[in-house]
Design an enzyme around this catalytic site. Sequence first.
Site, short mmCIF file in Angstrom:
data_model
loop_
_atom_site.label_atom_id
_atom_site.label_comp_id
_atom_site.label_asym_id
_atom_site.label_seq_id
_atom_site.Cartn_x
_atom_site.Cartn_y
_atom_site.Cartn_z
N LYS A 28 1.13 -1.33 0.44
CA LYS A 28 0.32 -0.01 -0.02
C LYS A 28 1.18 0.82 -0.21
O LYS A 28 1.60 1.33 1.20
CB LYS A 28 -1.13 -0.16 1.32
CG LYS A 28 -1.26 0.75 1.60
CD LYS A 28 -3.50 1.14 0.58
CE LYS A 28 -3.80 2.57 -0.02
NZ LYS A 28 -3.26 2.81 -1.12
N GLN A 82 7.12 3.36 3.77
CA GLN A 82 5.83 3.14 3.94
C GLN A 82 5.59 2.06 4.66
O GLN A 82 4.89 1.98 5.66
CB GLN A 82 5.69 3.23 2.60
CG GLN A 82 3.89 3.74 2.20
CD GLN A 82 3.37 4.50 2.50
OE1 GLN A 82 4.19 6.02 1.70
NE2 GLN A 82 2.00 4.88 2.59
N LYS A 134 5.50 3.46 8.41
CA LYS A 134 4.46 3.83 8.64
C LYS A 134 3.49 3.07 8.85
O LYS A 134 2.40 3.39 9.54
CB LYS A 134 4.73 5.01 7.34
CG LYS A 134 2.90 5.99 7.39
CD LYS A 134 2.67 6.71 6.21
CE LYS A 134 4.47 7.40 5.94
NZ LYS A 134 3.82 8.47 4.20
N LYS A 188 5.30 1.48 -3.16
CA LYS A 188 5.28 2.67 -3.98
C LYS A 188 5.84 2.95 -4.89
O LYS A 188 6.20 2.30 -5.40
CB LYS A 188 6.61 4.02 -2.78
CG LYS A 188 6.58 5.24 -3.20
CD LYS A 188 4.88 6.14 -1.92
CE LYS A 188 4.83 7.45 -2.18
NZ LYS A 188 4.19 8.05 -1.18
N GLY A 240 -2.39 8.86 -3.99
CA GLY A 240 -1.63 9.99 -4.71
C GLY A 240 -0.18 9.82 -3.40
O GLY A 240 -0.67 9.56 -3.22
N ASP A 241 0.17 11.06 -4.02
CA ASP A 241 0.88 11.64 -3.81
C ASP A 241 1.69 13.19 -4.76
O ASP A 241 0.22 13.95 -5.26
CB ASP A 241 2.23 11.00 -3.82
CG ASP A 241 3.05 10.83 -3.46
OD1 ASP A 241 3.47 10.77 -1.64
OD2 ASP A 241 4.25 11.83 -3.17
P1 NDP Z 1 0.84 18.12 -4.07
O1 NDP Z 1 1.14 17.59 -5.70
O2 NDP Z 1 -0.32 18.32 -3.83
O3 NDP Z 1 1.35 18.89 -3.44
C1 NDP Z 1 3.08 19.50 -3.69
C2 NDP Z 1 4.00 20.82 -2.64
O4 NDP Z 1 5.06 20.95 -2.92
C3 NDP Z 1 3.20 21.68 -3.97
O5 NDP Z 1 3.09 23.29 -3.39
C4 NDP Z 1 5.01 21.92 -4.61
O6 NDP Z 1 5.05 22.65 -5.52
C5 NDP Z 1 5.83 21.56 -4.17
N1 NDP Z 1 6.51 20.74 -4.45
C6 NDP Z 1 6.39 19.37 -4.67
N2 NDP Z 1 8.12 18.55 -5.05
C7 NDP Z 1 8.35 19.87 -5.07
C8 NDP Z 1 10.10 20.32 -4.97
N3 NDP Z 1 11.08 19.32 -5.57
N4 NDP Z 1 10.61 21.51 -4.87
C9 NDP Z 1 9.51 21.94 -3.67
N5 NDP Z 1 8.13 22.08 -3.78
C10 NDP Z 1 7.74 21.49 -4.15
O7 NDP Z 1 1.35 16.80 -3.44
P2 NDP Z 1 0.50 15.88 -1.55
O8 NDP Z 1 0.55 17.41 -1.45
O9 NDP Z 1 0.21 15.03 -2.20
O10 NDP Z 1 2.11 15.71 -0.87
C11 NDP Z 1 3.28 16.66 -0.54
C12 NDP Z 1 4.17 15.34 0.46
O11 NDP Z 1 3.45 14.78 0.75
C13 NDP Z 1 5.14 14.43 -0.32
O12 NDP Z 1 6.31 14.58 0.42
C14 NDP Z 1 4.41 13.67 -0.19
O13 NDP Z 1 5.36 12.49 -0.54
C15 NDP Z 1 3.70 13.15 1.17
N6 NDP Z 1 2.83 12.89 1.61
C16 NDP Z 1 1.69 12.85 1.37
C17 NDP Z 1 0.61 12.37 1.23
C18 NDP Z 1 -1.12 12.08 0.60
O14 NDP Z 1 -1.87 11.49 1.62
N7 NDP Z 1 -0.87 13.01 -0.61
C19 NDP Z 1 0.48 11.14 2.35
C20 NDP Z 1 1.55 11.09 3.04
C21 NDP Z 1 2.66 12.02 2.58
P3 NDP Z 1 4.99 23.43 -7.29
O15 NDP Z 1 3.60 23.10 -7.20
O16 NDP Z 1 5.59 24.24 -7.71
O17 NDP Z 1 5.60 21.81 -7.94
O1 2IT Z 2 3.11 8.65 1.55
C1 2IT Z 2 1.93 7.85 1.98
O2 2IT Z 2 1.32 7.98 2.82
C2 2IT Z 2 1.19 8.27 0.48
N1 2IT Z 2 0.91 9.12 -0.43
C3 2IT Z 2 -0.24 7.94 0.58
C4 2IT Z 2 -0.46 6.45 0.58
C5 2IT Z 2 -2.07 6.23 0.81
O3 2IT Z 2 -2.15 4.28 0.37
O4 2IT Z 2 -2.93 5.97 0.79
#
Ligand code: NDP
Ligand code: 2IT
Length: 443
Positions: free
Chosen positions: A89, A110, A113, A125, A164-165
Amino acid sequence: MSYTMRVLQHAISKNPNEPEFHQAMTEILPTLQPLIDEHPEYEKASILERLVEPERQIIFRVPWVADNGEIRVNRGFRVQYNSAIGPYKGGIRFHPSVNLSIIKFLGFEQVFKNSLTGLPIGGGKGGSDFDPKGKSDREVMSFCQSFINELYRYVGADQDIPAGDIGVGGREIGFMYGQYKRLTGQYEGSYTGKGLTYGGSLVRTQATGYGLIYMVENMLNTLKTTFADKTAVISGSGNVAIYAAEKAEQFGAKVVAMSDSNGYIYDPQGIDLDAVKEIKEVRRGRIHEYLKFRDSAQYVENGLIWSVACDLALPCATQNELLEDGAKLLIDNGCIVVAEGSNMSTSLDATHMLQQSGVLFSPGKAANAGGVAVSALEMAQNSSRISWSFEEIDCMLRTIMHEIYAGSYAAAEKYGMKGNLVAGANIAGFSKVAEAMLAQGAV
Ligand code: NDP
Ligand code: 2IT
């Protein structure tokens, strides 16, 4: 040399040119030593050697057709890391920086986590170096369908469940799920983060950000304080950042800065989240557009967001976005809590600096586990053909985050590292996976 260091050195030399993967292993393995000392049977059964080696790594070609008729090619990945406690997952990331090292570090994290959530999910992943920015909906669909044309044979509701991510939200999950359903003929919970009209779960959109704030709630409780009158800085302005900001504001904190990869906005009156949602969720625009919504705001192109004074610093963008220079600024400005919304937001040196200065620090694998936890609740609802209310799921999420915090805190305390949530989360997450691997024999 200790068992953990031997395995670490060997894994690093066996996987050269994978710096992010090395960093994740270097953060985790040494902290497991106290538990390893207590359980000599782990070394006998080569638990660590097996833990660092993914069960399966799939790398594939993704050809797709651009709007101008040209055929483009990207690279797709899925790393199925560990299935000791449940089906693989984990999310899918679409970003030009994606490579095997990044997918392996994310998959390795992961595993721990998902174990911390207390739910029966293994770790994996995936992703691609495809850049959704500036692409039309039609191009994104073409890419997603091609990605699934290859990936569909390796995933499924009881096998491997993507989500998503970075760069993958509701739109992309919809396209991937649609193609998976078309190819397999199965209407099943094989993806999470689905839309609410076709099997998605309430709270999944908010889960990572809200969960992060529930984690901070527990941290503040330990520090005998609350969100009231606290100033927060949240990097990023994507899914995690937006809903962390929403819940932080609901709890009484003032969020004064957010960012994207071009720069950050500072609004001393408190960020107007409706404006950020309009820019990011509706228009897919850039954060500097915020200046059109609020006269009180400033935009700093390429600036370091950690230079904005705050009590709570929540990195929610990407890996290694908080380094020593940022940590020093946070410490000098009196920050009391750093909790990672993004995975491995903080470098190892910066983490040590924060911990040594008395800043309470929570690693991503604990602090951002709310997203995958609600994903597991989406799977539970899909397989039982029911759906729970927003309030029910939000309440479960808050409880899960409390248990992750309490379990990590207790594990650190038990092994003489009180307050070290990095070590505590690693030990607590590892323990269940190690026992399950031991029980299942040499697999
Ligand atoms: P999104 O794509 O929705 O948003 C990512 C944000 O981070 C954007 O504002 C983006 O800016 C910025 N960003 C991405 N890459 C870079 C970079 N190389 N340098 C600077 N800014 C950057 O992603 P999420 O919000 O879903 O994910 C954010 C983080 O949280 C990741 O590390 C992800 O692995 C983690 N995460 C996400 C989960 C989820 O459920 N979605 C769960 C657990 C962890 P820009 O638009 O300019 O690229
Ligand atoms: O980093 C993470 O935990 C995620 N992007 C969410 C993973 C998930 O299966 O919901």
